[in-house]
Write a protein that holds these residues in place. Sequence first.
Motif, PDB file in Angstrom:
ATOM      1  N   PRO A 154       0.830  -1.208   0.000  1.00 47.72           N
ATOM      2  CA  PRO A 154       0.000   0.000   0.000  1.00 47.72           C
ATOM      3  C   PRO A 154       0.867   1.262   0.000  1.00 47.72           C
ATOM      4  N   LEU A 155       0.356   2.277  -0.618  1.00 43.55           N
ATOM      5  CA  LEU A 155       1.070   3.555  -0.653  1.00 43.55           C
ATOM      6  C   LEU A 155       0.967   4.244   0.700  1.00 43.55           C
ATOM      7  N   GLY A 156       2.058   4.856   1.086  1.00 42.89           N
ATOM      8  CA  GLY A 156       2.061   5.642   2.314  1.00 42.89           C
ATOM      9  C   GLY A 156       1.861   7.113   1.986  1.00 42.89           C
ATOM     10  N   GLU A 157       1.631   7.898   3.000  1.00 46.91           N
ATOM     11  CA  GLU A 157       1.476   9.339   2.804  1.00 46.91           C
ATOM     12  C   GLU A 157       2.835  10.014   2.844  1.00 46.91           C
ATOM     13  N   LEU A 158       2.979  11.030   2.037  1.00 48.37           N
ATOM     14  CA  LEU A 158       4.181  11.855   2.084  1.00 48.37           C
ATOM     15  C   LEU A 158       4.079  12.803   3.262  1.00 48.37           C
ATOM     16  N   ARG A 159       5.190  13.069   3.896  1.00 42.93           N
ATOM     17  CA  ARG A 159       5.258  14.037   5.000  1.00 42.93           C
ATOM     18  C   ARG A 159       6.386  15.003   4.704  1.00 42.93           C
ATOM     19  N   PHE A 160       6.117  16.278   4.955  1.00 41.99           N
ATOM     20  CA  PHE A 160       7.094  17.318   4.652  1.00 41.99           C
ATOM     21  C   PHE A 160       7.291  18.216   5.867  1.00 41.99           C
ATOM     22  N   ASN A 161       8.540  18.573   6.122  1.00 45.25           N
ATOM     23  CA  ASN A 161       8.855  19.498   7.207  1.00 45.25           C
ATOM     24  C   ASN A 161       9.220  20.887   6.685  1.00 45.25           C
ATOM     25  N   ARG A 162       9.930  20.917   5.566  1.00 46.93           N
ATOM     26  CA  ARG A 162      10.398  22.193   5.000  1.00 46.93           C
ATOM     27  C   ARG A 162      10.080  22.232   3.514  1.00 46.93           C
ATOM     28  N   LEU A 163       9.295  23.227   3.120  1.00 43.60           N
ATOM     29  CA  LEU A 163       8.901  23.373   1.726  1.00 43.60           C
ATOM     30  C   LEU A 163       9.388  24.698   1.171  1.00 43.60           C
ATOM     31  N   LEU A 164       9.928  24.648  -0.037  1.00 39.97           N
ATOM     32  CA  LEU A 164      10.294  25.857  -0.770  1.00 39.97           C
ATOM     33  C   LEU A 164       9.189  26.108  -1.784  1.00 39.97           C
ATOM     34  N   VAL A 165       8.633  27.319  -1.772  1.00 43.53           N
ATOM     35  CA  VAL A 165       7.551  27.667  -2.689  1.00 43.53           C
ATOM     36  C   VAL A 165       7.984  28.879  -3.500  1.00 43.53           C
ATOM     37  N   ALA A 166       8.125  28.682  -4.809  1.00 41.79           N
ATOM     38  CA  ALA A 166       8.475  29.785  -5.703  1.00 41.79           C
ATOM     39  C   ALA A 166       7.188  30.503  -6.092  1.00 41.79           C
ATOM     40  N   ILE A 167       7.149  31.818  -5.846  1.00 44.91           N
ATOM     41  CA  ILE A 167       5.939  32.577  -6.162  1.00 44.91           C
ATOM     42  C   ILE A 167       6.270  33.723  -7.108  1.00 44.91           C
ATOM     43  N   ASP A 168       5.298  34.061  -7.944  1.00 47.00           N
ATOM     44  CA  ASP A 168       5.465  35.180  -8.870  1.00 47.00           C
ATOM     45  C   ASP A 168       4.154  35.916  -9.128  1.00 47.00           C
ATOM     46  N   GLY A 169       3.094  35.522  -8.429  1.00 47.29           N
ATOM     47  CA  GLY A 169       1.808  36.173  -8.617  1.00 47.29           C
ATOM     48  C   GLY A 169       0.939  35.523  -9.681  1.00 47.29           C
ATOM     49  N   SER A 170       1.453  34.523 -10.384  1.00 49.47           N
ATOM     50  CA  SER A 170       0.664  33.853 -11.419  1.00 49.47           C
ATOM     51  C   SER A 170      -0.347  32.904 -10.775  1.00 49.47           C
ATOM     52  N   GLU A 171      -1.368  32.530 -11.546  1.00 50.41           N
ATOM     53  CA  GLU A 171      -2.382  31.606 -11.033  1.00 50.41           C
ATOM     54  C   GLU A 171      -1.789  30.245 -10.695  1.00 50.41           C
ATOM     55  N   SER A 172      -0.857  29.776 -11.508  1.00 51.06           N
ATOM     56  CA  SER A 172      -0.239  28.483 -11.217  1.00 51.06           C
ATOM     57  C   SER A 172       0.606  28.539  -9.954  1.00 51.06           C
ATOM     58  N   ALA A 173       1.313  29.644  -9.737  1.00 58.35           N
ATOM     59  CA  ALA A 173       2.085  29.800  -8.496  1.00 58.35           C
ATOM     60  C   ALA A 173       1.150  29.895  -7.294  1.00 58.35           C
ATOM     61  N   GLU A 174       0.000  30.517  -7.465  1.00 57.30           N
ATOM     62  CA  GLU A 174      -1.002  30.585  -6.391  1.00 57.30           C
ATOM     63  C   GLU A 174      -1.511  29.188  -6.045  1.00 57.30           C
ATOM     64  N   LEU A 175      -1.708  28.351  -7.065  1.00 54.44           N
ATOM     65  CA  LEU A 175      -2.137  26.977  -6.828  1.00 54.44           C
ATOM     66  C   LEU A 175      -1.060  26.203  -6.068  1.00 54.44           C
ATOM     67  N   ALA A 176       0.198  26.391  -6.450  1.00 52.66           N
ATOM     68  CA  ALA A 176       1.307  25.747  -5.735  1.00 52.66           C
ATOM     69  C   ALA A 176       1.356  26.218  -4.284  1.00 52.66           C
ATOM     70  N   LEU A 177       1.136  27.509  -4.067  1.00 56.36           N
ATOM     71  CA  LEU A 177       1.127  28.058  -2.711  1.00 56.36           C
ATOM     72  C   LEU A 177      -0.019  27.465  -1.892  1.00 56.36           C
TER      73      LEU A 177
END
Length: 174
Positions: free
Chosen positions: A17-40
């Motif tokens: 079975p697949l396990g869940e991913l867990r994250f402690n530190r995330l880097l989010v590149a933003i530029d104001g675009s809709e796709s960057a907003e979705l990533a955020l």
Amino acid sequence: MAAEDPIADQPPERPTPLGELRFNRLLVAIDGSESAELALSAAVTVARRDRSALTLLVVVPDFVADAARWPSPGAPDPRTMQEEADAAAERLLRETVDRIPEDISVTKLVRRGRAAQEIVAQTEAQDYDAVLLGARGLGRVGALLGSVSNHVLRHAATDVFVAHARPHRGDAAG
């Protein structure tokens, strides 16, 4: 009479079975675009679930360094352009942080240079569990120079998740 196949007589193995991913530190590149907003938004969802820390990164062109390649007559002042770009990046970061829930730890970074290379460099400079960014940024220049997200996918020192916001369809519900 054919020989019996001992493997065929065994019950099939159950897939792991697949396990869940867990994250402690995330880097989010933003530029104001809709796709960057979705990533955020995805990063905020993960950060709340995992109590992750977010690092928001905005990359602005290095106008002063690039000015040496510009034709001199009538060229705009690169220092003024740099000040405006830096101020816009700081404003974007402030406005973005203001929208993130207060229980999420946020670090803000502005880097100068080419977006793809600076995002990759940041993944090498710090230990992140993943980088999230939009599939398409703002502006035509990025499309002409190549895909930032594609470069990051190929060169980042961590896992990469690319968000692609679907285009709006006007007033029609869809």
